[in-house]
Each structure stands twice: as C-alpha cells, then as structure tokens.
Design a protein around this motif. Structure first.
Motif, PDB file in Angstrom:
ATOM      1  N   LEU A  37       0.848  -1.193   0.000  1.00  0.00           N
ATOM      2  CA  LEU A  37       0.000   0.000   0.000  1.00  0.00           C
ATOM      3  C   LEU A  37       0.886   1.247   0.000  1.00  0.00           C
ATOM      4  O   LEU A  37       0.851   2.062   0.913  1.00  0.00           O
ATOM      5  N   HIS A  38       1.670   1.361  -1.052  1.00  0.00           N
ATOM      6  CA  HIS A  38       2.510   2.544  -1.196  1.00  0.00           C
ATOM      7  C   HIS A  38       1.722   3.720  -1.767  1.00  0.00           C
ATOM      8  O   HIS A  38       2.097   4.878  -1.560  1.00  0.00           O
ATOM      9  N   SER A  39       0.624   3.421  -2.482  1.00  0.00           N
ATOM     10  CA  SER A  39      -0.156   4.492  -3.103  1.00  0.00           C
ATOM     11  C   SER A  39      -1.617   4.081  -3.199  1.00  0.00           C
ATOM     12  O   SER A  39      -1.949   2.911  -3.389  1.00  0.00           O
ATOM     13  N   PHE A  65      -1.800   5.137   7.885  1.00  0.00           N
ATOM     14  CA  PHE A  65      -0.894   4.770   6.787  1.00  0.00           C
ATOM     15  C   PHE A  65      -0.075   5.997   6.381  1.00  0.00           C
ATOM     16  O   PHE A  65      -0.204   6.500   5.256  1.00  0.00           O
ATOM     17  N   PRO A  66       0.756   6.501   7.290  1.00  0.00           N
ATOM     18  CA  PRO A  66       1.468   7.762   7.022  1.00  0.00           C
ATOM     19  C   PRO A  66       2.438   7.692   5.851  1.00  0.00           C
ATOM     20  O   PRO A  66       2.795   8.731   5.290  1.00  0.00           O
ATOM     21  N   LYS A  67       2.876   6.506   5.475  1.00  0.00           N
ATOM     22  CA  LYS A  67       3.832   6.374   4.376  1.00  0.00           C
ATOM     23  C   LYS A  67       3.149   6.110   3.033  1.00  0.00           C
ATOM     24  O   LYS A  67       3.829   5.988   2.005  1.00  0.00           O
ATOM     25  N   THR A  68       1.830   6.017   3.039  1.00  0.00           N
ATOM     26  CA  THR A  68       1.080   5.781   1.795  1.00  0.00           C
ATOM     27  C   THR A  68       0.802   7.103   1.092  1.00  0.00           C
ATOM     28  O   THR A  68       0.314   8.049   1.710  1.00  0.00           O
ATOM     29  N   GLU A  69       1.110   7.159  -0.193  1.00  0.00           N
ATOM     30  CA  GLU A  69       0.763   8.338  -0.987  1.00  0.00           C
ATOM     31  C   GLU A  69      -0.729   8.321  -1.298  1.00  0.00           C
ATOM     32  O   GLU A  69      -1.240   7.360  -1.882  1.00  0.00           O
ATOM     33  N   VAL A  70      -1.428   9.378  -0.902  1.00  0.00           N
ATOM     34  CA  VAL A  70      -2.866   9.487  -1.170  1.00  0.00           C
ATOM     35  C   VAL A  70      -3.071  10.453  -2.327  1.00  0.00           C
ATOM     36  O   VAL A  70      -2.749  11.643  -2.236  1.00  0.00           O
ATOM     37  N   HIS A  71      -3.593   9.923  -3.434  1.00  0.00           N
ATOM     38  CA  HIS A  71      -3.888  10.722  -4.625  1.00  0.00           C
ATOM     39  C   HIS A  71      -5.402  10.893  -4.715  1.00  0.00           C
ATOM     40  O   HIS A  71      -6.138   9.906  -4.789  1.00  0.00           O
ATOM     41  N   SER A 108      -0.708   6.928 -16.585  1.00  0.00           N
ATOM     42  CA  SER A 108       0.534   6.263 -16.986  1.00  0.00           C
ATOM     43  C   SER A 108       1.193   5.481 -15.847  1.00  0.00           C
ATOM     44  O   SER A 108       2.181   4.793 -16.064  1.00  0.00           O
ATOM     45  N   ARG A 109       0.640   5.595 -14.630  1.00  0.00           N
ATOM     46  CA  ARG A 109       1.243   4.908 -13.497  1.00  0.00           C
ATOM     47  C   ARG A 109       0.303   3.825 -12.964  1.00  0.00           C
ATOM     48  O   ARG A 109      -0.840   3.709 -13.408  1.00  0.00           O
ATOM     49  N   ARG A 110       0.791   3.069 -12.009  1.00  0.00           N
ATOM     50  CA  ARG A 110      -0.019   2.012 -11.408  1.00  0.00           C
ATOM     51  C   ARG A 110      -0.061   2.215  -9.900  1.00  0.00           C
ATOM     52  O   ARG A 110       0.983   2.332  -9.254  1.00  0.00           O
ATOM     53  N   PHE A 111      -1.272   2.245  -9.351  1.00  0.00           N
ATOM     54  CA  PHE A 111      -1.472   2.414  -7.921  1.00  0.00           C
ATOM     55  C   PHE A 111      -1.637   1.039  -7.265  1.00  0.00           C
ATOM     56  O   PHE A 111      -1.967   0.056  -7.921  1.00  0.00           O
ATOM     57  N   ASP A 112      -1.417   1.012  -5.969  1.00  0.00           N
ATOM     58  CA  ASP A 112      -1.662  -0.235  -5.245  1.00  0.00           C
ATOM     59  C   ASP A 112      -3.158  -0.450  -5.014  1.00  0.00           C
ATOM     60  O   ASP A 112      -3.632  -1.593  -5.015  1.00  0.00           O
ATOM     61  N   LEU A 113      -3.908   0.644  -4.811  1.00  0.00           N
ATOM     62  CA  LEU A 113      -5.339   0.520  -4.530  1.00  0.00           C
ATOM     63  C   LEU A 113      -6.080   1.711  -5.121  1.00  0.00           C
ATOM     64  O   LEU A 113      -5.595   2.840  -5.092  1.00  0.00           O
ATOM     65  N   LEU A 114      -7.268   1.451  -5.670  1.00  0.00           N
ATOM     66  CA  LEU A 114      -8.190   2.491  -6.111  1.00  0.00           C
ATOM     67  C   LEU A 114      -9.476   2.357  -5.310  1.00  0.00           C
ATOM     68  O   LEU A 114      -9.930   1.239  -5.046  1.00  0.00           O
ATOM     69  N   PHE A 115     -10.074   3.503  -4.932  1.00  0.00           N
ATOM     70  CA  PHE A 115     -11.321   3.471  -4.165  1.00  0.00           C
ATOM     71  C   PHE A 115     -12.339   4.412  -4.805  1.00  0.00           C
ATOM     72  O   PHE A 115     -12.107   5.609  -4.940  1.00  0.00           O
ATOM     73  N   ARG A 133      -5.071   2.273 -13.632  1.00  0.00           N
ATOM     74  CA  ARG A 133      -4.445   1.000 -13.301  1.00  0.00           C
ATOM     75  C   ARG A 133      -4.170   0.926 -11.806  1.00  0.00           C
ATOM     76  O   ARG A 133      -3.580   1.832 -11.219  1.00  0.00           O
ATOM     77  N   ALA A 134      -4.613  -0.151 -11.193  1.00  0.00           N
ATOM     78  CA  ALA A 134      -4.369  -0.368  -9.769  1.00  0.00           C
ATOM     79  C   ALA A 134      -4.285  -1.868  -9.505  1.00  0.00           C
ATOM     80  O   ALA A 134      -4.986  -2.663 -10.155  1.00  0.00           O
ATOM     81  N   ARG A 135      -3.448  -2.224  -8.547  1.00  0.00           N
ATOM     82  CA  ARG A 135      -3.280  -3.641  -8.195  1.00  0.00           C
ATOM     83  C   ARG A 135      -4.611  -4.228  -7.730  1.00  0.00           C
ATOM     84  O   ARG A 135      -4.986  -5.331  -8.103  1.00  0.00           O
ATOM     85  N   ARG A 136      -5.306  -3.476  -6.892  1.00  0.00           N
ATOM     86  CA  ARG A 136      -6.639  -3.869  -6.442  1.00  0.00           C
ATOM     87  C   ARG A 136      -7.555  -2.660  -6.485  1.00  0.00           C
ATOM     88  O   ARG A 136      -7.107  -1.519  -6.331  1.00  0.00           O
ATOM     89  N   LYS A 137      -8.877  -2.928  -6.657  1.00  0.00           N
ATOM     90  CA  LYS A 137      -9.847  -1.844  -6.731  1.00  0.00           C
ATOM     91  C   LYS A 137     -10.986  -2.122  -5.748  1.00  0.00           C
ATOM     92  O   LYS A 137     -11.464  -3.244  -5.638  1.00  0.00           O
ATOM     93  N   ALA A 138     -11.379  -1.050  -5.040  1.00  0.00           N
ATOM     94  CA  ALA A 138     -12.417  -1.180  -4.014  1.00  0.00           C
ATOM     95  C   ALA A 138     -13.536  -0.185  -4.294  1.00  0.00           C
ATOM     96  O   ALA A 138     -13.309   0.903  -4.842  1.00  0.00           O
ATOM     97  N   GLY A 139     -14.744  -0.559  -3.908  1.00  0.00           N
ATOM     98  CA  GLY A 139     -15.901   0.317  -4.058  1.00  0.00           C
ATOM     99  C   GLY A 139     -16.863   0.082  -2.911  1.00  0.00           C
ATOM    100  O   GLY A 139     -16.579  -0.679  -1.977  1.00  0.00           O
ATOM    101  N   ILE A 140     -18.007   0.739  -2.976  1.00  0.00           N
ATOM    102  CA  ILE A 140     -19.072   0.552  -1.988  1.00  0.00           C
ATOM    103  C   ILE A 140     -20.115  -0.364  -2.598  1.00  0.00           C
ATOM    104  O   ILE A 140     -20.507  -0.196  -3.754  1.00  0.00           O
ATOM    105  N   ASP A 141     -20.551  -1.326  -1.830  1.00  0.00           N
ATOM    106  CA  ASP A 141     -21.417  -2.370  -2.369  1.00  0.00           C
ATOM    107  C   ASP A 141     -22.748  -1.804  -2.864  1.00  0.00           C
ATOM    108  O   ASP A 141     -23.418  -1.027  -2.180  1.00  0.00           O
TER     109      ASP A 141
END
Length: 348
Positions: A37-39, A65-71, A108-115, A133-141
């Motif tokens: 979870l770097h980004s 997650f203080p070391k995670t980049e939040v975009h 052009s980049r890849r994130f660890d998670l998209l929400f 592009r993201a390693r995993r993607k999350a949403g609200i059910d």
C-alpha cells in the motif's frame, strides 16, 4: 434536468455498469487487503457535501498509513478547489482538466489501490475505475458494483456517507470508531473583512441561517426565513448564502432588525469559522449541515421527504434536529414547525 431525462440517464448508467460486470466478472475478495500500500487513488464526488464527508477518511489514512501516498481525483472545479490545501493528501488531480497532465500523473502509473466513493452506478466513476491502473480496486457495495471491484464496503444503503467512506479502513485491516470520523474543512486564508467580522462576533450567542441550497426543491422561502426571525426578537441572526442568493440575503438583512449584516464569504473555510461561533445553525439539506458537524455547532436541518437524504446525509457527530417536509419540497415545511423546533433546541 427533467424527470424524464434523469430516468434516461439512470438507465444508461445501469446498462453501462451491467456491461462492465459481464466484461470483468471479478470474484469478490475477502478483506483485509494485505498487499502493498505505497499508493492509493481515491475518486472524490462532485458536490461540497460529499467532499466534506470524505475528509474523515483522508485524516484516518494519514494517521494509520502515514507512508502511503494518497492521490485524490476530483470531477468538479468546486471540489478541486475545496481540497487544494488539504494536508492529508499527497497529490490532487482534476479528471476533467489538462488531458496530457492527467495521463502523465494518473493514467501512466499504477497504484496499489483504487477506491470509488460512490454507492450507486456513475458512468464517469466506473470509466475511471476501468482505465486507472491499480493492483486492487475497491468500491461501496451496490448491485451495479459487484463483479467490477475486488473489494466492496458492505454497509446498509442508508448508512451515513462519512461512515461508508471510513469503512475502507476496515478493508485495510484498520477499522476506526465512528467517533474518529468527524469531518473537517481544509484551511484557507481568511479575508480581512471576515477576520474583522469574527472579532466582533460573540461566541455562541447568535443563531445562523443558511438560505441557499443545492437544488430548487431544497429551498425554503424568503418569507419563511423572515417569519422565523420575527419569532425570536431577543436573538440575533447571521445569514449565509451562496453568491447567487446574495441579493436575498441583503433584503433580509435590511428588512429584519435582528439579522445583522455579515460579509460575503469566499469559501467554506470562511463559512466554517463563522459557524463555529454560533449557538445554532438552521439550514436546508445541503453542505452547511456538514459544516456544522465540522465545527460541532448544533444544527436544525430542513429535509424533503426522500428517506435516503435524511439517512445518508443526516447531521453527523453533532446535536441536531431534522424537520421533514410532507413533500419533496423543503418549502412545504411550515414556519411554525421551524419555530417550535428552534425553541426546543435553544431551551436545551
């Protein structure tokens, strides 16, 4: 937009979501997410109220997650400006801005998670969920998100939106209590006129009135606001309005002796600084309800009959009362109802 056009757009969004479900058909993963979870890329909703109710998640991410980049990816100029000075995000992006810059910084980049923060199908949000592009993607059910996202926040549809957003922390293995989810307004410079007005405003003595709303059905009438103030001759009022309602604000200030003239505010941060000094705020169902939550000022909300507005966007973490219209129109709430509720709140 007419009711017919709105229904047509809704059918299109649902059809688009169904096509994505057939195309992707992702199996639902069980939390917690335990990958890197770097980004994280977060799709922020377009309205001020939604933006305010997203801030608790941003704060909790910075804590846990203080070391995670939040975009943060915005879809309206208003919310882009709202988050511009937010210290809990690392990068702010505008999906409808410069295409080349957006491609370079996001696509052009890849994130660890998209929400995706929406709890209903949205064409633009689903499209961004597809192309980012993201390693995993999350949403609200919701029925139209299943099969599109790897993880889903599984909460009742009527859950308050701030809690839905913060439920992402549970998917990440760091659940938070509702008491930790108070929203905030990112700081901005104060104008000299607002700063001077604040110095003249006694703390917790005046009542605030917000006359503006996000849609025609949510407005109370000018005459109703006037009648409300006339029932509290021993109290003083401060009025808030959006720029488009400034003339009505000035008319009320001229015609009602207990409404004190106040300067025009440039942003919600200036509004919140004034609201923090009030003993009560009365407002239609709009972002001002959530401004009151940010500064812990008791609030009376005027709502239409739609139950989802009363539940998902109810006042949060603040003393409050809700007055519900018998129709979809807030204007059908009688002044007597508001006066009685205001009297009860002030006695408390």
């Amino acid at each position: 937009m007419s009711g017919k056009d709105w229904k047509k757009q809704r059918r299109f969004r649902q059809a688009f979501a169904r096509q994505l479900q057939k195309m992707l058909h992702k199996p639902l993963l069980m939390p917690p997410y335990n990958g890197p979870l770097h980004s994280i890329a977060i799709l922020a909703q377009e309205k001020y109220g939604d933006a305010i109710l997203l801030t608790p998640l941003l704060r909790q991410l910075s804590i846990h997650f203080p070391k995670t980049e939040v975009h943060l990816i915005t879809f309206s100029q208003a919310t882009h400006d709202f988050f511009r000075n937010d210290r809990n995000i690392d990068a702010l992006h505008f999906a409808k801005g410069n295409t080349i810059a957006y491609y370079r910084r996001i696509l052009s980049r890849r994130f660890d998670l998209l929400f995706n923060t929406k709890d209903h199908p949205s064409t633009s949000f689903l499209l961004q969920s597809l192309i980012i592009r993201a390693r995993r993607k999350a949403g609200i059910d919701c029925p139209y998100h299943r099969g599109i996202y790897d993880y889903l926040v599984d909460l009742d549809f009527h859950t308050q939106v701030a809690l839905k957003n913060c439920a992402l922390l549970a998917l990440l293995g760091k659940p938070v209590k509702s008491d930790d989810c108070r929203p905030y307004i990112p700081e901005k410079p104060l104008s000299e006129t607002v700063r001077t007005f604040l110095h003249s405003l006694p703390e917790r003595h005046y009542i605030g009135i917000n006359i503006s709303a996000g849609g025609a059905t949510r407005y109370w009438t000018e005459e109703n606001w006037k009648r409300l103030s006339e029932n509290f001759t021993d109290d003083k009022f401060v009025l808030f309005s959006a720029p488009g309602d400034h003339e009505q604000k000035e008319r009320l200030e001229r015609s009602c002796p207990n409404i004190i003239p106040s300067p025009a505010t440039r942003n919600l941060y200036e509004v919140s600084m004034i609201a923090a000094r009030l003993k009560l705020l009365i407002t239609p169902d709009t972002a001002m309800v959530h401004v009151a939550s940010c500064v812990n000022t008791p609030v009376i909300g005027l709502y239409g009959i739609a139950p989802q507005d009363q539940s998902r966007f109810m006042p949060f973490m603040v003393k409050h009362r809700i007055i519900v219209s018998s129709t979809a129109f807030v204007r059908d709430i009688s002044p007597d109802q508001a006066v009685k509720t205001c009297q009860e709140m002030l006695r408390k």
